[in-house]
Every structure is written in structure tokens, then in C-alpha cells.
Design an enzyme around this catalytic site. Structure first.
Site, short mmCIF file in Angstrom:
data_model
loop_
_atom_site.label_atom_id
_atom_site.label_comp_id
_atom_site.label_asym_id
_atom_site.label_seq_id
_atom_site.Cartn_x
_atom_site.Cartn_y
_atom_site.Cartn_z
N HIS A 133 -12.34 70.23 -4.75
CA HIS A 133 -12.95 69.42 -3.69
C HIS A 133 -13.98 68.50 -4.36
O HIS A 133 -14.94 68.99 -4.97
CB HIS A 133 -13.67 70.30 -2.68
N GLU B 40 -17.19 64.62 -1.64
CA GLU B 40 -16.90 64.58 -0.21
C GLU B 40 -18.12 64.09 0.57
O GLU B 40 -18.75 64.83 1.34
CB GLU B 40 -16.47 65.97 0.26
#
Length: 434
Positions: A225, A228
Site C-alpha cells: 500500500h 495513499e
């Protein structure tokens, strides 16, 4: 849609179907021969003289959802995100995990998500699993149980997720061992525990190098990830790419989100995309969740969609997928594990049209390759006859409606496409049945 009269046994022709060509936007009109649960032949339309007909309707391969969070799913009724922000989501999930995530609770919600996805026509899923030791061990046990129970219906892959600083020291080695023990993928978020994707954390490059070493020592793929947020200072993607290049990383590496890339200056964007391509990194975008969370300020209309640079990445030759991400949890209040909704939303949000080109591959062939599933994501002779059939004859018709009348074939036979009832989770999420 009235289901074609599919024979209960034996082979048959599925006549007059439109299937994706090259590019995927082009639809070829064909007859498909189904034998022993697989596609035995693809012939020009009219070659077959008997068998059920789609009347020119579309047939797609079953979908591949390469970025989900099945362990978090469907907790919204008991743990809503009261302000809709990323930090609000983090706080709500952390509190819910501490209060409720027994193996029974996780198993029931996880299985509910699988039932939704299966009914909608998904055949493979990669799910991120919150891996905070020691609790993460129970989540991976549940994952392994459900992976075995759903084998033959959904190909399931697991990925760890935790802040990158959790990979330091003995705990990091134990976490990587846990992932390897379950045949999983090593994943993490490029922020520290308790922080957001606001800037590059101190010591990040050393920790990242350590994370790569953990994966390499165990022969693990990686799925991260990344960036973000809308903070351009949170530009960890170039560091990840340079690290993969320097280490000559030999396994698959996918990054998700990279929201802030779209707000960088053009020179930074171009240099970053070149690095990503050189490193052999694949990208998955989560358009529904990113649009929901990013640029959210109370009583203010968002100015930015939060979606990464799909057009530019694809044009540079970077493989790009789109996926469902979170469903009915504090990171995304909506969703139903339905890849038709994901593709339709991605086309509309990121203007993946005029021409549509190969963008349909983002929910089929491309994520299948990322997951290492050679029999998924395409319609060709020899692969399982796992198909989703539509009354829609053209991509425009497909994209204009929700396609609630689709038919799903698994091994050439229709399945029940009724999604599970939300009432099945009432006792877990605190809804009074009365």
C-alpha cells in the site's frame, strides 16, 4: 435474463456469444464448445447448429479481484467511519479489531464476502490481512481454512498488511515466517504505526531494504500500500522502484493506491513512471475507495478524485489492474465485491473510454497474471469454462446498466447468483432483527 437451457451433463455448444478480442473492446461473435467443464473449441458464429444461444450477448471470463480486505469487510453497521476520512477509518478499524475480531467473527464476515464475490462471477481473489502479532496468527488460520474450503470455487491468495515499522527486528522475521508458512505474499503500508501517508518516515529506506530482504530470503512476492494520500511529500514509490532495481528483485511486486502521484509535477511523474516500468512493478488502482476517502473535508465538495495515473502508467507499458478494495467497512462504506461495479466505476471515474481499448483486462487478464494464474482471465481453448454471461451485446450496453441479470457458469454449469442476505450478519454487527 432467462438462463439458457444448459444441459445438466455432457458437452454442448454455447452459441452466438460475443467475447473480447484484441483489443478487449473488440467483441468477436463466436460459438463456444464446452466439454468436461472446459472450453473445447471456439468457432465462428453459426458453426454450431444446436445448443443454447446467447442471442449475441457478451461472455466474459470470470473476474479476478487482486486487492481486497476480506477480514475487515462488513463491519460498518457496528463501526462506522463518522467523518469519512482516512484517519477516521484507521481509528474505527483498530477499535473494532480489538473489540470483535475473534476467529468466529472474522470467519463469518470473510465467508460472507466470498459468497458475494462468487455469486457475482469472481473466480480469484487476493486479500490483504491485518497482520499485527500475535493477533494476526488467528486471522491467517481463518484465511487458510477458508482457502481450503473454497478451493475449486475461488482461488484465494493472502497478503500481510501492517505499517512498515512492524517489520523491524524479531517481530518482522516472525511476521514474514507466518506469511511464508501460509504460502502468502509479503505486504505492508509505507507509513509508520499511528501515522498517515503525509511524508516519507525517517529511516524508511533502511526499513524498506530490510523488508525486501525478508521477502527474498523466503521467496515471497510483495504487494504494498503506497502513498495513499494527497500529500506530494509522501513519494515513496520512486524509492520502492529504485530498491527493486538495485536489489534485482526477482519476484512479483505490486503497488496499490499511489494516489499522490497524480498531484506531482510532470517531471516527477515521468521519472517515477520510468522507474516503475524498469523495476517491473505492477499497479492496482482502487477507484471507488480512493474517491471516497481522498480530498474529503466537511461541507466542502472534493476537488480531486484521488485516483492514480492509470492512463499514463498503461501508456508506458506498466500493467494496471483495478480492484474492489474495502467493502462496507470504515475505509469504504459501500460495495458488494462485484467486479462489474468496479469496472463500470473505474471507467466513469478515470475516463477509461473513447476508446475503451484493453481496459476490460484490468479485471481479468492483468490481475490473473499478477496472481500467477495462467488459466484465469481469458477465454481460450483448454481453460475452465468459468464464464459470466450478459444480455448486453456491446460494451456500451454493459457499462450503462448494473447487469443484475447476469448468468455465471462454473465448469460450464450455471450457479446460483443470489448474493447472501445481509441478515446473515445481524447478530455479529449488532442489528436487531426485530
Amino acid at each position: 435474463m432467462t438462463a439458457p437451457a444448459i444441459p445438466a451433463s455432457g458437452g454442448y455448444w454455447l452459441r452466438d456469444a460475443r467475447i473480447p478480442g484484441t483489443p478487449a473492446e473488440r467483441l468477436d461473435r463466436v460459438d463456444l464448445r464446452i466439454e468436461r467443464g472446459r472450453i473445447a473449441a471456439i468457432a465462428p458464429v453459426g458453426a454450431a447448429t444446436d445448443g443454447p444461444s446467447l442471442d449475441g450477448g457478451m461472455a466474459l471470463p470470470c473476474f479476478v479481484d487482486v486487492h481486497t480486505h476480506l477480514d475487515k469487510g462488513h463491519i460498518w453497521p457496528r463501526s462506522p467511519n463518522t467523518d469519512g476520512t482516512f484517519r477516521g477509518a484507521l481509528s474505527a478499524v483498530m477499535a473494532d479489531r480489538e473489540a470483535h475480531w475473534s476467529e468466529e467473527d472474522t470467519r463469518a464476515r470473510f465467508a460472507f464476502g466470498l459468497r458475494c464475490a462468487y455469486a457475482h462471477g469472481t473466480a480469484a481473489i487476493r486479500t490483504h490481512l491485518d497482520t499485527y502479532l500475535p493477533h494476526g496468527r488467528s486471522t491467517w488460520r481463518v484465511f487458510a481454512e477458508l482457502r481450503d474450503a473454497w478451493a475449486g470455487r475461488i482461488d484465494l491468495q493472502g497478503v500481510s498488511i501492517c505499517p512498515i515499522d512492524r517489520l523491524a527486528g524479531e517481530d518482522g522475521a516472525a511476521l514474514a515466517d507466518l506469511v511464508a508458512e501460509h504460502g502468502g505474499v509479503l505486504g505492508f503500508v509505507t507509513r509508520f504505526a499511528g501515522g498517515g501517508h503525509d511524508a516519507i518516515p525517517p529511516g524508511f529506506e533502511e526499513l524498506l531494504d530490510h523488508a525486501f530482504a525478508l521477502a527474498e530470503a523466503r521467496g515471497l512476492d510483495m504487494d504494498l500500500h503506497v502513498d495513499e494520500s494527497g500529500a506530494t511529500a509522501a513519494a515513496t514509490l520512486p524509492i520502492i522502484a529504485r530498491t527493486a532495481i538495485r536489489r534485482r528483485f526477482q519476484h512479483r511486486l505490486q503497488v496499490g493506491h499511489i494516489c499522490s502521484l497524480s498531484l506531482q509535477p510532470d517531471a516527477v511523474i515521468n521519472a517515477t513512471i520510468r522507474l516503475v516500468r524498469e523495476a517491473g512493478i505492477t499497479v492496482v488502482s482502487l477507484p471507488m475507495c480512493n474517491m471516497y476517502l481522498q480530498d474529503r473535508t466537511p461541507s466542502r465538495t472534493p476537488r480531486w478524485r484521488g485516483v492514480t495515473l492509470l492512463h499514463e502508467l498503461a501508456a508506458a507499458g506498466v500493467p494496471v489492474s483495478v480492484a474492489s478494495d474495502n467493502c462496507r467497512d470504515p475505509f469504504y462504506a459501500y460495495g458488494d465485491h462485484d467486479m462489474v461495479e468496479v469496472l463500470q466505476s473505474a471507467v466513469r471515474i478515470a475516463q477509461l473510454d473513447h476508446p475503451l481499448g484493453d481496459w476490460p483486462d484490468t479485471v481479468t487478464a492483468t490481475p490473473a497474471a499478477v496472481m500467477g494464474l495462467p488459466e484465469r482471465g481469458a477465454i481460450r481453448v483448454g481453460v475452465p469454462a468459468d464464464l459470466v454471461l450478459f444480455r448486453a451485446r456491446l460494451w456500451h450496453e454493459f457499462l450503462a446498466r448494473g447487469q443484475s441479470d447476469r448468468i455465471v457458469l462454473r465448469g460450464g454449469r450455471p450457479i446460483d447468483t443470489t448474493p447472501p442476505d445481509y441478515r446473515d450478519l445481524d447478530a455479529l454487527v449488532g442489528i436487531d432483527a426485530g
